[in-house]
Design a protein around this motif. Structure first.
Motif, PDB file in Angstrom:
ATOM      1  N   ARG A 144       0.833  -1.188   0.000  1.00 34.02           N
ATOM      2  CA  ARG A 144       0.000   0.000   0.000  1.00 34.02           C
ATOM      3  C   ARG A 144       0.873   1.245   0.000  1.00 34.02           C
ATOM      4  O   ARG A 144       1.935   1.286   0.614  1.00 34.02           O
ATOM      5  N   ILE A 145       0.417   2.266  -0.700  1.00 33.41           N
ATOM      6  CA  ILE A 145       1.166   3.511  -0.825  1.00 33.41           C
ATOM      7  C   ILE A 145       0.605   4.518   0.167  1.00 33.41           C
ATOM      8  O   ILE A 145      -0.543   4.950   0.061  1.00 33.41           O
ATOM      9  N   ARG A 146       1.449   4.876   1.127  1.00 34.52           N
ATOM     10  CA  ARG A 146       1.039   5.823   2.170  1.00 34.52           C
ATOM     11  C   ARG A 146       1.847   7.117   2.131  1.00 34.52           C
ATOM     12  O   ARG A 146       1.549   8.052   2.864  1.00 34.52           O
ATOM     13  N   SER A 147       2.894   7.135   1.305  1.00 36.92           N
ATOM     14  CA  SER A 147       3.753   8.317   1.246  1.00 36.92           C
ATOM     15  C   SER A 147       4.400   8.398  -0.123  1.00 36.92           C
ATOM     16  O   SER A 147       4.311   7.468  -0.929  1.00 36.92           O
ATOM     17  N   TYR A 192       3.360  12.277  -6.303  1.00 30.08           N
ATOM     18  CA  TYR A 192       2.438  11.897  -5.240  1.00 30.08           C
ATOM     19  C   TYR A 192       1.600  13.127  -4.932  1.00 30.08           C
ATOM     20  O   TYR A 192       1.880  13.906  -4.031  1.00 30.08           O
ATOM     21  N   GLN A 193       0.555  13.320  -5.735  1.00 28.30           N
ATOM     22  CA  GLN A 193      -0.252  14.534  -5.645  1.00 28.30           C
ATOM     23  C   GLN A 193      -1.659  14.262  -6.158  1.00 28.30           C
ATOM     24  O   GLN A 193      -1.901  13.290  -6.874  1.00 28.30           O
ATOM     25  N   ALA A 194      -2.576  15.128  -5.814  1.00 29.24           N
ATOM     26  CA  ALA A 194      -3.967  14.967  -6.253  1.00 29.24           C
ATOM     27  C   ALA A 194      -4.220  15.669  -7.576  1.00 29.24           C
ATOM     28  O   ALA A 194      -5.109  15.275  -8.336  1.00 29.24           O
ATOM     29  N   PHE A 200       5.045   8.386 -13.474  1.00 27.25           N
ATOM     30  CA  PHE A 200       4.058   7.733 -12.611  1.00 27.25           C
ATOM     31  C   PHE A 200       3.335   8.803 -11.788  1.00 27.25           C
ATOM     32  O   PHE A 200       3.969   9.694 -11.233  1.00 27.25           O
ATOM     33  N   THR A 201       2.028   8.657 -11.692  1.00 26.30           N
ATOM     34  CA  THR A 201       1.254   9.561 -10.848  1.00 26.30           C
ATOM     35  C   THR A 201       0.081   8.806 -10.243  1.00 26.30           C
ATOM     36  O   THR A 201      -0.376   7.789 -10.793  1.00 26.30           O
ATOM     37  N   VAL A 231      -0.538   5.344 -14.175  1.00 28.55           N
ATOM     38  CA  VAL A 231      -1.285   5.810 -13.011  1.00 28.55           C
ATOM     39  C   VAL A 231      -1.299   4.672 -11.997  1.00 28.55           C
ATOM     40  O   VAL A 231      -1.706   3.554 -12.307  1.00 28.55           O
ATOM     41  N   TYR A 232      -0.822   4.948 -10.778  1.00 23.83           N
ATOM     42  CA  TYR A 232      -0.804   3.919  -9.737  1.00 23.83           C
ATOM     43  C   TYR A 232      -1.964   4.137  -8.777  1.00 23.83           C
ATOM     44  O   TYR A 232      -2.451   5.247  -8.594  1.00 23.83           O
ATOM     45  N   GLN A 233      -2.385   3.041  -8.178  1.00 26.85           N
ATOM     46  CA  GLN A 233      -3.432   3.084  -7.164  1.00 26.85           C
ATOM     47  C   GLN A 233      -2.793   2.949  -5.777  1.00 26.85           C
ATOM     48  O   GLN A 233      -1.621   2.573  -5.654  1.00 26.85           O
ATOM     49  N   LEU A 234      -3.545   3.240  -4.748  1.00 30.52           N
ATOM     50  CA  LEU A 234      -2.998   3.193  -3.406  1.00 30.52           C
ATOM     51  C   LEU A 234      -2.631   1.783  -2.958  1.00 30.52           C
ATOM     52  O   LEU A 234      -1.886   1.608  -1.989  1.00 30.52           O
TER      53      LEU A 234
END
Length: 295
Positions: A24-27, A71-73, A99-100, A121-124
């Motif tokens: 899981r991507i948390r940071s 790592y941004q919205a 990658f975003t 595009v990566y998912q969490l």
């Protein structure tokens, strides 16, 4: 876009989601390491994340590729891709990957298409979607189902169970054959050993001893015949050099014999070196040895 192409894209993205690294991507650090794991899976085996800040330029480096991770919205625009393109410098042979976790603007997608930048595009959960053609080309190069969790090594290949003659047997058999020749030929009427029969037999036994020892100790199943033929030729040349009868006579005959001996040794060396290069290219461990040394 044709229906078949749409189906292929959906199948590819579905497979990639199902076989994600499980991290899981948390940071932003997780995002960079996740991108590096995917790049290694796609064939850039020396890809390593280089976290140096929340947005510190090139985030993943490989000898054959560069990766940027956001790592941004907010959607990624053309300027971000232009910075990645500029960071590559003069090394135009490196593939660029972006990658975003959000999306891309239409101008960014168009710029990526013009400059062969792969967009993902990566998912969490760590899964990855290929956005454009360069990205799909990269993901198709290796089955996504073999992805490994970040930080873990790739699965080891199981030893082959295919049956067939073992190169070990070939080495031992050739060694024993040459040993018999080495013991018999120095005593033949046409052979005048230099300096004597014992020394000639000892010299001719060197190659057979190497072959037999190699066959007993070896555990691999690599192709052997080029090296075997090369060592046979070396033994032939040694036999010629130990036979005084071949070095008597006219100068032209001696020169011819010397040239034949030199050519035989040269052919033997080429065969042995060729087989060594084949073994190196077919061994995954040696292929990545240089990459591992850098780390």
């Amino acid at each position: 876009m044709k229906y078949s192409q749409l189906v292929m894209r959906e199948n590819m993205q579905s497979t990639m989601r199902q076989s994600n690294p499980g991290r899981r991507i948390r940071s932003w650090q997780d995002a960079e390491h996740n991108a590096a794991a995917w790049m290694r899976h796609w064939g850039y085996t020396d890809a390593r994340a280089q976290p140096g800040g929340a947005d510190g330029g090139i985030d993943v480096r490989s000898r054959r590729a560069l990766g940027q991770v956001k790592y941004q919205a907010a959607a990624v625009g053309r300027p971000e891709l232009q910075r990645l393109f500029g960071a590559r410098g003069k090394d135009m042979g490196k593939q660029l990957l972006f990658f975003t976790g959000s999306s891309y603007t239409s101008t960014a997608v168009a710029y990526a298409a013009e400059n062969d930048i792969a967009l993902f595009v990566y998912q969490l959960d760590g899964s990855m979607d290929a956005v454009n053609s360069p990205a799909r080309r990269i993901t198709a190069a290796r089955p996504p189902s073999r992805i490994m969790p970040s930080g873990l090594s790739a699965p080891q290949t199981l030893p082959s169970t295919a049956k067939g003659p073992s190169p070990r047997v070939g080495r031992i058999a050739l060694g024993l054959l040459l040993a018999g020749i080495a013991l018999a030929i120095p005593g033949s009427p046409d052979f005048d050993p230099i300096p004597n029969r014992i020394w000639a037999s000892t010299i001719l036994m060197v190659i057979p001893c190497i072959l037999v020892s190699w066959g007993v100790a070896a555990k691999d199943r690599h192709k052997f015949w080029p090296t075997g033929l090369g060592m046979f030729l070396v033994d032939v040349a040694l036999g010629w050099m130990c036979n005084a009868n071949l070095w008597r006579g006219k100068t032209s005959e001696v020169v011819m014999q010397g040239a034949a001996t030199a050519l035989t040794l040269a052919a033997a060396l080429l065969l042995i070196r060729w087989n060594a290069s084949l073994r190196h290219r077919s061994n995954p461990a040696t292929l990545s040895e240089g990459d591992d040394a850098e780390h």
